[in-house]
Design a protein around this motif. Structure first.
Motif, mmCIF file in Angstrom:
data_model
loop_
_atom_site.group_PDB
_atom_site.id
_atom_site.type_symbol
_atom_site.label_atom_id
_atom_site.label_comp_id
_atom_site.label_asym_id
_atom_site.label_seq_id
_atom_site.Cartn_x
_atom_site.Cartn_y
_atom_site.Cartn_z
ATOM 1 N N ALA A 87 -5.319 -2.538 6.276
ATOM 2 C CA ALA A 87 -4.308 -1.583 6.754
ATOM 3 C C ALA A 87 -4.203 -1.561 8.276
ATOM 4 N N GLU A 88 -5.312 -1.516 8.978
ATOM 5 C CA GLU A 88 -5.253 -1.443 10.443
ATOM 6 C C GLU A 88 -4.586 -2.678 11.031
ATOM 7 N N ALA A 89 -4.897 -3.842 10.486
ATOM 8 C CA ALA A 89 -4.295 -5.086 10.982
ATOM 9 C C ALA A 89 -2.795 -5.115 10.697
ATOM 10 N N VAL A 90 -2.391 -4.607 9.544
ATOM 11 C CA VAL A 90 -0.971 -4.558 9.192
ATOM 12 C C VAL A 90 -0.221 -3.630 10.145
ATOM 13 N N VAL A 91 -0.752 -2.449 10.379
ATOM 14 C CA VAL A 91 -0.101 -1.490 11.284
ATOM 15 C C VAL A 91 0.034 -2.097 12.677
ATOM 16 N N LYS A 92 -0.999 -2.747 13.152
ATOM 17 C CA LYS A 92 -0.952 -3.375 14.470
ATOM 18 C C LYS A 92 0.104 -4.488 14.499
ATOM 19 N N ALA A 93 0.148 -5.315 13.477
ATOM 20 C CA ALA A 93 1.101 -6.426 13.427
ATOM 21 C C ALA A 93 2.545 -5.939 13.390
ATOM 22 N N LEU A 94 2.772 -4.779 12.786
ATOM 23 C CA LEU A 94 4.134 -4.257 12.632
ATOM 24 C C LEU A 94 4.487 -3.185 13.658
ATOM 25 N N SER A 95 3.712 -3.074 14.718
ATOM 26 C CA SER A 95 3.870 -1.971 15.662
ATOM 27 C C SER A 95 5.228 -1.928 16.373
ATOM 28 N N ARG A 96 5.934 -3.053 16.469
ATOM 29 C CA ARG A 96 7.222 -3.072 17.171
ATOM 30 C C ARG A 96 8.402 -3.321 16.239
ATOM 31 N N VAL A 97 8.138 -3.490 14.969
ATOM 32 C CA VAL A 97 9.168 -3.870 13.995
ATOM 33 C C VAL A 97 10.024 -2.660 13.636
ATOM 34 N N LYS A 98 11.316 -2.908 13.351
ATOM 35 C CA LYS A 98 12.240 -1.826 13.028
ATOM 36 C C LYS A 98 12.534 -1.695 11.538
ATOM 37 N N ALA A 99 12.497 -2.814 10.796
ATOM 38 C CA ALA A 99 12.788 -2.768 9.355
ATOM 39 C C ALA A 99 11.966 -3.838 8.641
ATOM 40 N N VAL A 100 11.407 -3.447 7.498
ATOM 41 C CA VAL A 100 10.501 -4.300 6.735
ATOM 42 C C VAL A 100 10.957 -4.383 5.287
ATOM 43 N N ALA A 101 10.964 -5.612 4.761
ATOM 44 C CA ALA A 101 11.179 -5.823 3.331
ATOM 45 C C ALA A 101 9.878 -6.377 2.759
ATOM 46 N N VAL A 102 9.320 -5.672 1.808
ATOM 47 C CA VAL A 102 8.100 -6.111 1.138
ATOM 48 C C VAL A 102 8.510 -6.859 -0.123
ATOM 49 N N MET A 103 7.922 -8.035 -0.329
ATOM 50 C CA MET A 103 8.224 -8.845 -1.507
ATOM 51 C C MET A 103 7.067 -8.678 -2.503
ATOM 52 N N ASP A 104 7.394 -8.182 -3.692
ATOM 53 C CA ASP A 104 6.408 -7.989 -4.753
ATOM 54 C C ASP A 104 6.791 -8.825 -5.961
ATOM 55 N N LYS A 105 5.817 -9.551 -6.527
ATOM 56 C CA LYS A 105 6.089 -10.344 -7.729
ATOM 57 C C LYS A 105 5.841 -9.561 -9.007
ATOM 58 N N SER A 106 5.487 -8.326 -8.876
ATOM 59 C CA SER A 106 5.290 -7.488 -10.062
ATOM 60 C C SER A 106 5.486 -6.040 -9.663
ATOM 61 N N MET A 107 5.594 -5.208 -10.675
ATOM 62 C CA MET A 107 5.691 -3.780 -10.417
ATOM 63 C C MET A 107 5.068 -3.032 -11.584
#
Length: 177
Positions: A87-107
């Motif tokens: 989680a911490e690495a993800v938050v840091k990596a996305l710190s400047r991003v404005k919109a995110v699409a998460v790709m999931d192969k299942s739900m």
């Protein structure tokens, strides 16, 4: 229970151990992949980002390159280690991003989106720069995902930025009507 303490300790140290093993492997073979936990592709100045796991990242990279040639600040974040979730690495990596699409192969039926989406959204909930986050369920029934479908995902993200509205949070790619 003593197992609870042992489990907590193991989970707390797992991300460090994964990184250490990745670094050792890279040194032995000369092949490294991102930072072991995540792979960032053209993420430094990206406004719109797709997050995925596995081989879909190759297709997303092609689309990112195509969009970059057209002036779109697109990027990819590939998650290499899902549990424990970095989680911490993800938050840091996305710190400047404005919109995110998460790709999931299942739900999860009856749930609201896939597992990766839930983890990303939860990780970003308390961040100071919380981007728009939507989920795309894809590859159901073994269906291939085309570059055209990934282009559509990025188009949707750009529309979100223009309108400042998310609309539907859960989307499906490649389903027959």
């Amino acid at each position: 229970f003593p197992y609870t303490t042992l489990f907590r300790s193991a989970m707390k140290n797992a991300l460090k151990i994964i990184q250490t093993i990745h670094d050792e492997y890279a040194q032995l073979t000369g092949r490294g992949y991102g930072d072991g936990l995540l792979e960032s592709y053209k993420l430094d100045d990206a406004d719109v980002v797709v997050i995925c796991l596995g081989s879909t990242a190759g297709t997303v990279k092609e689309v990112v390159d195509d969009l970059r040639e057209k002036g779109v600040k697109a990027g990819l974040l590939r998650i290499r280690a899902f549990r424990p979730f970095p989680a911490e690495a993800v938050v840091k990596a996305l710190s400047r991003v404005k919109a995110v699409a998460v790709m999931d192969k299942s739900m999860s039926f009856g749930g609201r989106g896939g597992a990766v989406f839930h983890e990303i959204r939860h990780a970003l909930y308390d961040s100071s720069n919380r981007p728009f986050v939507v989920d795309y369920i894809y590859g159901l029934g073994g269906r291939d995902t085309s570059p055209a479908q990934i282009h559509q995902v990025f188009d949707d993200l750009q529309k979100m930025l223009q309108t400042k509205r998310v609309g539907d949070v859960i989307h499906y790619l490649g389903l027959r009507e």
